[in-house]
Write a protein that holds these residues in place. Structure first.
Motif, short mmCIF file in Angstrom:
data_model
loop_
_atom_site.label_atom_id
_atom_site.label_comp_id
_atom_site.label_asym_id
_atom_site.label_seq_id
_atom_site.Cartn_x
_atom_site.Cartn_y
_atom_site.Cartn_z
N MET A 136 -10.23 -39.77 25.64
CA MET A 136 -9.54 -41.00 26.03
C MET A 136 -9.41 -41.12 27.54
O MET A 136 -9.63 -42.20 28.12
N ALA A 137 -9.08 -40.01 28.20
CA ALA A 137 -8.96 -40.04 29.66
C ALA A 137 -10.32 -40.32 30.29
O ALA A 137 -10.42 -41.07 31.28
N TRP A 138 -11.38 -39.75 29.73
CA TRP A 138 -12.71 -39.98 30.27
C TRP A 138 -13.12 -41.44 30.11
O TRP A 138 -13.65 -42.06 31.05
N MET A 139 -12.89 -42.02 28.93
CA MET A 139 -13.24 -43.43 28.72
C MET A 139 -12.44 -44.34 29.63
O MET A 139 -12.96 -45.32 30.18
N GLY A 140 -11.16 -44.01 29.82
CA GLY A 140 -10.36 -44.81 30.73
C GLY A 140 -10.88 -44.75 32.16
O GLY A 140 -10.92 -45.77 32.87
N ALA A 141 -11.29 -43.56 32.59
CA ALA A 141 -11.83 -43.43 33.95
C ALA A 141 -13.13 -44.21 34.11
O ALA A 141 -13.36 -44.84 35.15
N VAL A 142 -13.99 -44.20 33.08
CA VAL A 142 -15.25 -44.95 33.16
C VAL A 142 -14.98 -46.44 33.24
O VAL A 142 -15.58 -47.17 34.05
N LEU A 143 -14.06 -46.93 32.40
CA LEU A 143 -13.81 -48.37 32.36
C LEU A 143 -13.09 -48.86 33.60
O LEU A 143 -13.26 -50.02 34.01
N LYS A 144 -12.29 -48.00 34.25
CA LYS A 144 -11.57 -48.41 35.45
C LYS A 144 -12.39 -48.23 36.73
O LYS A 144 -11.98 -48.71 37.78
N SER A 145 -13.51 -47.55 36.64
CA SER A 145 -14.31 -47.26 37.83
C SER A 145 -15.10 -48.49 38.27
O SER A 145 -15.90 -49.05 37.49
N GLY A 146 -14.88 -48.92 39.49
CA GLY A 146 -15.67 -50.02 40.02
C GLY A 146 -17.12 -49.66 40.17
O GLY A 146 -18.01 -50.52 40.07
N THR A 147 -17.41 -48.38 40.41
CA THR A 147 -18.79 -47.93 40.51
C THR A 147 -19.56 -48.19 39.22
O THR A 147 -20.71 -48.61 39.23
N SER A 148 -18.93 -47.93 38.07
CA SER A 148 -19.59 -48.14 36.79
C SER A 148 -19.97 -49.60 36.60
O SER A 148 -21.10 -49.92 36.17
N TRP A 149 -19.05 -50.51 36.92
CA TRP A 149 -19.33 -51.93 36.74
C TRP A 149 -20.38 -52.42 37.75
O TRP A 149 -21.19 -53.30 37.44
N ARG A 150 -20.38 -51.89 38.96
CA ARG A 150 -21.40 -52.30 39.93
C ARG A 150 -22.79 -51.86 39.47
O ARG A 150 -23.77 -52.58 39.66
N GLN A 151 -22.89 -50.67 38.88
CA GLN A 151 -24.20 -50.22 38.42
C GLN A 151 -24.63 -50.97 37.17
O GLN A 151 -25.83 -51.19 36.97
N ALA A 152 -23.68 -51.41 36.35
CA ALA A 152 -24.03 -52.28 35.22
C ALA A 152 -24.52 -53.63 35.73
O ALA A 152 -25.47 -54.22 35.20
N LEU A 153 -23.88 -54.14 36.80
CA LEU A 153 -24.32 -55.40 37.40
C LEU A 153 -25.73 -55.26 37.97
O LEU A 153 -26.54 -56.20 37.87
N TYR A 154 -26.06 -54.11 38.54
CA TYR A 154 -27.41 -53.88 39.05
C TYR A 154 -28.43 -53.97 37.91
O TYR A 154 -29.50 -54.58 38.07
N ALA A 155 -28.11 -53.37 36.75
CA ALA A 155 -29.03 -53.40 35.62
C ALA A 155 -29.29 -54.83 35.15
O ALA A 155 -30.40 -55.15 34.70
N VAL A 156 -28.29 -55.71 35.28
CA VAL A 156 -28.46 -57.10 34.85
C VAL A 156 -29.23 -57.91 35.89
O VAL A 156 -30.13 -58.69 35.56
N LEU A 157 -28.90 -57.72 37.17
CA LEU A 157 -29.53 -58.53 38.22
C LEU A 157 -30.93 -58.06 38.57
O LEU A 157 -31.74 -58.86 39.05
N GLN A 158 -31.23 -56.79 38.34
CA GLN A 158 -32.53 -56.28 38.75
C GLN A 158 -33.66 -56.87 37.93
O GLN A 158 -34.78 -57.04 38.44
#
Length: 470
Positions: A136-158
């Motif tokens: 649960m702590a790991w999932m919370g850290a992933v969802l709160k990380s701005g880095t994770s969302w920026r890299q997901a945005l890269y996958a969409v825009l690329q």
């Protein structure tokens, strides 16, 4: 400090290629390589560009971008859509976390691809920092990380950009080379196709072919122009890729600042620990040892006071001298911690006092209307003090100067000497390198300009904070 100033030129003597009667011997392999390089340089840079390794690496990067973009886009859209649709149940959270974690992994692979093919060095983003152990702590850290969302945005825009850049690059490259080489293969049409050449237009009554020498020459010339332009078009396309990789897959400005502050905090802690060890060593080996010896001498003088008053008086006189020496050592130690003159009278008087103890004449010019914060003032004092110690020990200078002034929101220090030069702040473990690390811990900068033979000019910048500021 263990700062090493450079020594006068010790140059390794190498053969200069002079044969008998002073003629240069051009038969060696070095001259062969040089001549080959000159022959290669006979071709202008614009004509060499389509054949350079850099162009081919960039072209490979663009071509690989399409299949990679399809994979990333498909995976990320699927995971985000599935996770968002399942958010009404608990299953959406782990699906989203898994998708974002995979995006971080894809981002790492894309940084490797950009480094290998584009030569783009992008630092790894800040790592995940769960507050506790467990899924649960790991999932919370992933969802709160701005880095994770920026890299997901890269996958969409690329993906849409990869489609565009692939189409443009492959079209320009293939048309350019096919038109440029048309004189070599246009004979295929009459021999195997039963036609006079490459057909540009045709209907029931008219047909236009590239089949005469003039048309073929013009086609090859146009192909040459397109081929020469292709590397610059591909480079322009990869510029957008560079911006995307750097902006979305690298560390954020806030994250980079946090890492920098953590590093600076470690430097400050290490420096404070080293200073405490130095003070403890100076007390133990200096004043403390003298006071112990003084106590023993006074004890012996007390025992001899009745039996041999003259010997006792002589011992008391020696003890008095030891007391003066111990007091001087304690004063020097206190001055090394924080001199009273700096607190009472500021940088001008404190630096003048330091300069008076230097082994070479030092001119001091402090142009400050107001005093900076005590912490900044102390760092400035000790910076100049260490630099003047370097001049005394290593420079061989005949004179030096210290200038202090304020430039907007920066406190500027400059120490110049006319010594032998060769000071280097880049070597690990050197005194100047340590001083640069201390300044960097408070957002300061140390710049050393010290050519061999001198003069040496050391400039330091510190942030300005007025006295009494929080």
């Amino acid at each position: 400090m263990a700062t090493q100033y450079g020594q006068y030129g010790q140059h390794d003597q190498v053969g200069d290629g002079l044969g008998l009667f002073g003629h240069q011997d051009r038969s060696g392999p070095e001259y062969g390589r040089a001549d080959a390089g000159r022959r290669r340089r006979l071709l202008p840079a614009g004509l060499r560009e389509p054949f350079t390794a850099r162009h081919w690496r960039e072209l490979v990067y663009v071509v690989l971008g399409l299949p990679i973009g399809v994979l990333l886009f498909t995976f990320m859209i699927t995971m985000l859509s599935l996770g968002a649709g399942l958010l009404v149940t608990f299953l959406g959270v782990p699906v989203l976390a898994a998708g974002l974690a995979a995006a971080r992994g894809f981002g790492a692979l894309e940084r490797v691809r950009a480094r290998g093919l584009l030569g783009l060095e992008v630092a790894d983003p800040e790592p995940l920092r769960p507050r506790s152990r467990g899924a649960m702590a790991w999932m919370g850290a992933v969802l709160k990380s701005g880095t994770s969302w920026r890299q997901a945005l890269y996958a969409v825009l690329q993906f849409p950009w990869a489609v565009f850049s692939f189409s443009v690059a492959v079209t320009v490259w293939s048309f350019g080379w096919s038109m440029l080489t048309y004189p070599l293969w246009f004979w295929v049409f009459p021999m195997y196709g039963g036609q006079g050449g490459l057909q540009l237009y045709g209907d029931e009554q008219h047909s236009v072919y590239l089949d005469n020498p003039f048309e073929i020459a013009v086609t090859a010339l146009v192909g040459l122009l397109i081929t020469l332009a292709a590397p610059w078009i591909v480079r322009a396309l990869t510029t957008v890729d560079r911006l995307m990789v750097h902006g979305l897959l690298g560390p954020s400005s806030l994250g980079a600042r946090v890492v920098e502050l953590e590093s600076d905090r470690g430097v400050v802690v290490d420096t404070a620990s080293a200073d405490l060890r130095r003070i403890e060593r100076d007390l133990h080996d200096g004043a403390q040892a003298r006071l112990v010896a003084l106590a023993m001498d006074l004890g012996l003088a007390k025992e001899k006071l009745r039996e041999d008053p003259r010997a006792a008086a002589r011992m008391v006189d020696e003890a008095h001298g030891e007391v003066k020496t111990a007091l001087q050592e304690l004063r020097d130690l206190a001055r090394g911690i924080h001199p009273a003159v700096l607190t009472d009278r500021g940088l001008d008087a404190a630096l003048s006092s330091v300069a008076s103890r230097c082994t070479v004449p030092v001119r001091v010019d402090v142009d400050l209307v107001e005093r900076p914060a005590p912490a900044i003032e102390g760092i400035a004092y000790f910076t100049v003090s260490e630099l003047l110690q370097n001049i005394s020990k290593h420079s061989g200078a005949r004179s030096a100067s210290v200038d202090v002034w304020r430039a907007q929101d920066r406190l500027m220090l400059q120490v110049v000497d006319d010594g032998v030069g060769g000071a280097d702040a880049s070597g690990g473990g050197s005194g100047l390198a340590g001083l640069a690390g201390r300044l960097d811990a408070v957002d300061g900068i140390l710049v050393v300009d010290s050519p061999v033979g001198g003069p040496t000019r050391v400039t330091a910048e510190l942030p300005w904070r007025a006295e009494g500021a929080a």
